[in-house]
Write an enzyme that holds these catalytic residues in place. Structure first.
Site, PDB file in Angstrom:
ATOM      1  CD  GLU A  64     -76.648 -10.494 120.211  1.00 47.70           C
ATOM      2  OE1 GLU A  64     -76.972  -9.303 120.236  1.00 47.70           O
ATOM      3  OE2 GLU A  64     -76.087 -11.014 119.236  1.00 47.70           O
ATOM      4  CE  LYS A  77     -75.208 -16.311 114.861  1.00 52.23           C
ATOM      5  NZ  LYS A  77     -74.608 -15.607 113.709  1.00 52.23           N
ATOM      6  CB  THR A  92     -65.314  -8.650 117.657  1.00 58.46           C
ATOM      7  OG1 THR A  92     -64.163  -7.803 117.682  1.00 58.46           O
ATOM      8  CG2 THR A  92     -66.547  -7.837 118.008  1.00 58.46           C
ATOM      9  CG  ASP A 235     -74.105  -6.044 115.653  1.00 60.25           C
ATOM     10  OD1 ASP A 235     -73.594  -5.311 116.514  1.00 60.25           O
ATOM     11  OD2 ASP A 235     -73.587  -7.111 115.295  1.00 60.25           O
ATOM     12  CE  LYS A 239     -71.021  -3.143 117.850  1.00 61.08           C
ATOM     13  NZ  LYS A 239     -71.560  -4.438 117.407  1.00 61.08           N
ATOM     14  CB  SER A 300     -77.251  -5.875 107.891  1.00 63.87           C
ATOM     15  OG  SER A 300     -76.732  -7.041 108.485  1.00 63.87           O
TER      16      SER A 300
END
Ligand code: NAD
Length: 348
Positions: A64, A77, A92, A235, A239, A300
């Site tokens: 991402e 990022k 991960t 997230d 999932k 979150s």
């Protein structure tokens, strides 16, 4: 060979330098500093460019890009999520990030963000819990004892004031690792044999598991009135961690709804299910916890502004230190239109 001008150099914070910075500032004070920065940036939320992160999914994970800008500074990022990586000795989540000056487009910071992501995720969780969890919360259940778990626990201790953390992971080795790492933290650490055991007496329940599927880490009957749930692990599309029934009993707080509806627990709900944007609770335009029996859920997924805040914190923190390396990253010809000549001169 030509000598690059100082403008060509971008401060680069390596993994080694990030670890030195953290140990120099102290982990808890650094997460507190990032938390303050995130809070300040969330309070000026409307100013930022916002977009759901740009995700490239595969069978085994996701890669991402997470961009944002406040009009003066731009940041992004790069981050991955590959739940099966740990079986091969890989992490991960890994990440790096960059800040640029909007006025010139020139990068002003390049940094490792695998470690920084753990700090900013923990700082964000603790900020949400400080605002939404029952006042005086002292016990947190920490379900999923992988890479993020110690950071989550220490941020909750420093920022919310929890005194006991109750650990559970399907892999007892992960729980043993987390318990050992938290030994000197001052937290009372209880290792549990089940998720049911872990949530006993907890006012805050943090789920931080990695599995690229709809998992059910918490079932409806496990959740009593008044708790705050901090769901971090769900997230990306497909999932999630919580049984859908819990979502119908909870008041749900999110970072950026356009992204959370794709990636968060609420992907299980109708697209118009009401949620509250957390920044509005901080600015006082929306209500947070209003009664003791309310179940609050911070769904979150991690949003670009949190990374931006963390990078801005690092940019300030490395000033006047040697916790960075000037990186020759930008071609900077004497005549800005003579890039070709610069390359040719390097050959002579
Ligand atoms: P990790 O792989 O290091 O740890 C995950 C742990 O979850 C492992 O120890 C695993 O054994 C455990 N686990 C898996 N299924 C479980 C279950 N059913 N019950 C209990 N434990 C279980 O991963 P990590 O770096 O700690 O990240 C955890 C999750 O958080 C990932 O899915 C990651 O994508 C997500 N994450 C979210 C944010 C955010 O901002 N919301 C930030 C970073 C990471």
């Amino acid at each position: 060979m030509t000598t690059p001008s100082p403008r060509a150099f971008v401060p680069f914070v390596s993994v080694d330098q990030m670890m030195k910075l953290i140990n120099n500032v102290g982990l808890a004070p650094m997460m507190q500093g990032i938390c303050d920065r995130i809070e300040a940036d969330f309070r000026r939320w409307p100013l930022f460019d916002k977009t759901p992160r740009v995700a490239s999914h595969s069978e085994v994970g996701v890669i991402e890009l997470m961009p944002t800008s406040d009009g003066e500074v731009y940041g992004f990022k790069y981050v991955n999520g590959h739940p099966d990586n740990t079986a091969d000795g890989l992490q991960t989540v890994t990440a790096f990030g960059l800040l640029s000056d909007v006025a010139t487009g020139y990068p002003v910071l390049f940094s490792e963000m695998t470690i920084l992501t753990a700090l900013r995720t923990a700082a964000t969780s603790a900020l949400a819990a400080r605002v939404l969890a029952p006042k005086g919360s002292k016990v947190m259940a920490m379900i999923g004892n992988g890479a993020q778990s110690e950071f989550q626990s220490i941020a909750m201790q420093a920022i919310v004031g929890i005194e006991e953390v109750r650990l559970y992971d399907i892999d007892p080795a992960a729980t043993a690792k987390c318990a050992s790492n938290l030994e000197a933290s001052g937290l009372r650490v209880v290792s549990c044999a089940s998720a049911e055991d872990a949530i006993m007496g907890a006012q805050i329940i943090t789920t931080c598991t990695a599995d690229k599927q709809y998992a059910t880490i918490l079932t409806d009957n496990m959740i009593g009135a008044g708790v705050h749930i901090n769901a971090i692990g769900g997230d990306c599309p497909g999932k999630t961690e919580l049984a859908g029934d819990i979502l119908h009993r909870a008041d749900i707080f999110v970072e950026y709804p356009e992204q959370t509806r794709i990636e968060g627990e609420i992907q299980q709900l109708a697209p118009d299910h009401p949620v509250t944007e957390f920044w509005e609770v901080l600015t006082g335009t929306a209500k947070g916890r209003t009664d003791a029996r309310q179940i609050t859920l911070f769904d979150s997924v991690g949003f670009a502004i949190e990374d931006f805040s963390a990078l801005c914190y690092v940019r300030e923190a490395i000033e006047g230190t040697d916790f960075f390396t000037p990186l020759d990253m930008l071609a900077d010809p004497d005549d800005p239109r003579d890039l070709f000549g610069m390359v040719k001169r390097a050959a002579s």
